[in-house]
Each structure stands twice: as C-alpha cells, then as structure tokens.
Design an enzyme around this catalytic site. Sequence first.
Site, PDB file in Angstrom:
ATOM      1  N   THR A 145       0.868  -1.186   0.000  1.00  0.00           N
ATOM      2  CA  THR A 145       0.000   0.000   0.000  1.00  0.00           C
ATOM      3  C   THR A 145       0.900   1.231   0.000  1.00  0.00           C
ATOM      4  O   THR A 145       1.336   1.672  -1.045  1.00  0.00           O
ATOM      5  CB  THR A 145      -0.962  -0.020   1.206  1.00  0.00           C
ATOM      6  OG1 THR A 145      -0.223  -0.276   2.401  1.00  0.00           O
ATOM      7  CG2 THR A 145      -2.017  -1.097   1.037  1.00  0.00           C
ATOM      8  N   LYS A 180       3.704  -7.024   4.041  1.00  0.00           N
ATOM      9  CA  LYS A 180       3.426  -5.632   3.695  1.00  0.00           C
ATOM     10  C   LYS A 180       3.149  -4.876   4.985  1.00  0.00           C
ATOM     11  O   LYS A 180       2.679  -5.434   5.970  1.00  0.00           O
ATOM     12  CB  LYS A 180       2.242  -5.493   2.733  1.00  0.00           C
ATOM     13  CG  LYS A 180       0.874  -5.882   3.258  1.00  0.00           C
ATOM     14  CD  LYS A 180       0.126  -4.904   4.130  1.00  0.00           C
ATOM     15  CE  LYS A 180       0.091  -3.517   3.520  1.00  0.00           C
ATOM     16  NZ  LYS A 180      -0.632  -2.573   4.465  1.00  0.00           N
ATOM     17  N   SER A 183      -6.888   9.554  -0.879  1.00  0.00           N
ATOM     18  CA  SER A 183      -6.794  10.108  -2.245  1.00  0.00           C
ATOM     19  C   SER A 183      -5.849   9.298  -3.109  1.00  0.00           C
ATOM     20  O   SER A 183      -5.117   8.465  -2.621  1.00  0.00           O
ATOM     21  CB  SER A 183      -6.328  11.555  -2.183  1.00  0.00           C
ATOM     22  OG  SER A 183      -5.046  11.634  -1.611  1.00  0.00           O
ATOM     23  N   ASN A 235      -0.513  10.486   5.783  1.00  0.00           N
ATOM     24  CA  ASN A 235      -1.788  10.084   6.369  1.00  0.00           C
ATOM     25  C   ASN A 235      -2.841  11.179   6.339  1.00  0.00           C
ATOM     26  O   ASN A 235      -4.018  10.918   6.606  1.00  0.00           O
ATOM     27  CB  ASN A 235      -1.567   9.609   7.808  1.00  0.00           C
ATOM     28  CG  ASN A 235      -0.953   8.223   7.831  1.00  0.00           C
ATOM     29  OD1 ASN A 235      -1.636   7.229   7.600  1.00  0.00           O
ATOM     30  ND2 ASN A 235       0.345   8.139   8.062  1.00  0.00           N
ATOM     31  N   GLU A 252       5.965   4.536   7.506  1.00  0.00           N
ATOM     32  CA  GLU A 252       5.550   5.688   6.700  1.00  0.00           C
ATOM     33  C   GLU A 252       6.364   6.932   7.053  1.00  0.00           C
ATOM     34  O   GLU A 252       6.368   7.383   8.207  1.00  0.00           O
ATOM     35  CB  GLU A 252       4.060   5.946   6.884  1.00  0.00           C
ATOM     36  CG  GLU A 252       3.209   4.896   6.202  1.00  0.00           C
ATOM     37  CD  GLU A 252       1.727   5.066   6.433  1.00  0.00           C
ATOM     38  OE1 GLU A 252       0.947   4.476   5.650  1.00  0.00           O
ATOM     39  OE2 GLU A 252       1.330   5.743   7.382  1.00  0.00           O
ATOM     40  N   THR A 308       0.367  -7.320  12.950  1.00  0.00           N
ATOM     41  CA  THR A 308       0.730  -5.941  12.688  1.00  0.00           C
ATOM     42  C   THR A 308       0.591  -5.587  11.225  1.00  0.00           C
ATOM     43  O   THR A 308       0.470  -4.421  10.890  1.00  0.00           O
ATOM     44  CB  THR A 308       2.183  -5.683  13.118  1.00  0.00           C
ATOM     45  OG1 THR A 308       3.015  -6.715  12.570  1.00  0.00           O
ATOM     46  CG2 THR A 308       2.307  -5.699  14.628  1.00  0.00           C
TER      47      THR A 308
END
Length: 414
Positions: free
Chosen positions: A160, A186, A414, A409, A283, A197
């Site tokens: 993702t 992932k 979008s 985030n 991230e 997780t």
Amino acid sequence: MQLQQEAGYEYIEGGVCAAAGFLANGCHCGLDSNPQKNDLGMIYSERLCNAAAVYTTNLVKGAPILVTQKNLKASEGKARAVIVNSKNANTCNADGEEKAWNMCELAAEQLKITPEEVIVASTGVIGQALPIEPIALHIKDLAAGLSQEHHTQAAEAIMTTDTIKKEVAVSFILGGKTCRLGGMAKGSGMIHPNMATTLNFITTDAAVSAKMLQQALREVVKVTYNCLSVDGDMSTNDMVCVLANGIAGNDEVAAEGESYETFKRALYLVLLHLTKMLARDGEGATKLIECTCTEAPDLDTAITAAKSVISSSLVKSAMFGADANCGRILCALGYCGAQLDVSKVDVELASAKGSILVCGGGNGLAFSEEQAAEILGEEELEIRINLHQGNVTAKAWGCDLTYDYVKINADYRS
C-alpha cells in the site's frame, strides 16, 4: 539492511516460492488507480498444507479475517491457497463477508480446490465497499500466471504505502532433509502491537503438524511482530499465516524437541528480518530503531519495557532529530506498566558511528552532544537499556516519526 548469517541456516532467494511446491502471482485488476501497480495476489501450493494463523486483536476486524477464521476451522487447519488484494480493506462493510467469501470461491474455481481451502486477505482503505467485479474479471489470468518466478509480483500486490517489497527466505536441514521457509510482508503505517501488525504470508516445504505450526507461530510472533510499532495505531485486517506442505520429506514435526526447535529458529529468522524491514519502511521513516532491554526479571517485562520505548512518539521524534534525550526514554519506561526499579536503569545509544552512555542508575549523565548527534545521525540506531533486575533480554523495533508521516496520512484516501 544486512541479513545476519547464522550457522545451519542459509539465506536464499524466492520469498514465498523458495519452498518446493509453492507458486505465486500478482496482477493489476483495477482496484488501484495506478495501472502499473499490482493490486491482486495469489499463492498456491501443489499439495494440501497444514496451516496456522494469528490475527489482529483489534475488536474491529476486517471481513477477510472473519472468513479466513471460519475456513481454517471448517478445514481443520488445512489450506492450499491465499487470495489477497490491496487498496481496499473490505472492512466495516455490510456485504464484507459475502465479498470475502466470493473471493475464496473465485480462487477455488480456478485452482480446482474447495473455497474452505483458501485464505483470504485485504488491505487498504476501511469503510469503502469492495468491488468484486475487477477481481472476478482478472482471477483467471492471475491463476494462469502462477509460477515460482512470480513471487515478486505477489509481494508487490500487497503493498500500500510501502516503498519496498519485503521478502526473505532460508534453507535448513531437518531430519536429514533440506527444507526451505520463506515469506513476504506488507506494512508501512497503522502498525502497532499486539498481533498481528501487517499482512504476512509464510510458506515452508517442511512437514509440521498444524498443532506445532500454530504453537511455533505464536511463540515466534511474541518476540518479533508483537515487538514492532510504527505509529501506535493497530490495524483491523492484519494477519500472519503459515502454510506447510511437507514436500521436503522430513518426518513430521509433531511434538517439541530438537526438530521443533530447528524449525522454530528458521521461522524466527524469517519473521525477524521481515519485522525489521517493516520497521525500516515505516511511513515517512528515515531511521530504523532497535531497542534492546537486558537484565530483565522475565521475558514479559523485557518485552513490555522495550515496546513502550519504541512506541513513544516523543522518543521517535527525538531519534528523528538526533536528540539524545534520555528523559523521554525513562519516561516511556515509567509508564510501560511493568514493575521496574528505574533507579537501576542504564541507557546507551549506539549506531555504526559508536555508542554513548546517556543515563546511569536512573540519572542523566554528562556526554558530548556532538558525538551523540553523530551517532544518532545514522539510518540504523540502537537504544540499549539495562534494567539490572535479572538475566532476560528482549528486543523491539520501530522507526522515527517524521514530517512525512503526517503528510502521507493526511490524504490517505486520495
């Protein structure tokens, strides 16, 4: 990130297809708006497997988890395939379980197996209905393209916000037979203990009973995935599943003993390195952080303390800024919930540039700020905590907290 070699275990290529008898594939079916991004993946075993799984403990669970739990119960711990999509989590939808079961049926039809032999998983946006049509339209080509070489396509299909594919595999000897165990994972955000997780799929050609497979998975997850935190948010869809098809030909591991420990170590090495990959690819992350808690009175205390530090937003922010702030580390230890004598705690910060003691006996020490900044400027950092209360050690893994985490985030849908 370097793979640490260990006697008796050799790192090999192949991911989920490193083990004999496993095939995989991935394709773009249209769930993702990027036509170059795979969003549908499949893993298939040429032989029926013993299976084990652990799932997120979030009370809000994705429909795929509920269906997978039912399938493994109905099949008495047997499975033969995995079907997984990204972009849409199929969670908090009125028709979620129906769609997840449809995915099992579609895969089973192409693979000539029963739907109950299929593990289904989804990841992505929560609360949006999953369109089944794109999956139905591409499932035939997905199955037709299954091969040993397409493990990377499957690994890409589950990504993702990940920036890299995450795969690792090892070979080892079990009962005189060469066995292989590999996996793919992932995860980049919404990662926090306890289990699971992320999405993680592990395959092995070793013969292991369903009971011992489940036991090994739970024991290893406790000291790997359950010691991982990126952002403090626990996802709704996450699972780790293991498939063992026995093609290697070893005597089945059906009880504790030497063979069980050998297999469990192989599982640990694969899950350990996937855990570290997940932490490093958090991230917006720029640094991998490993927290080691030594001389704890017991394993649960060591894990609790290390996880508390690695999960602290203040500690993570300090590591991003290369700020050797031992107060934030002690603070996280103080509220971790374990019974600790903080007056005995030592804290050392380390990296490839060296190490520096910043706390002794629960008190901050004088140190060179310039040296500390140089040490914390590296991409892989260690926080070493000595509790001086026993002889047990545990580790936890995470990443720094950066400006980019918020950016990613703020517009995730979008």
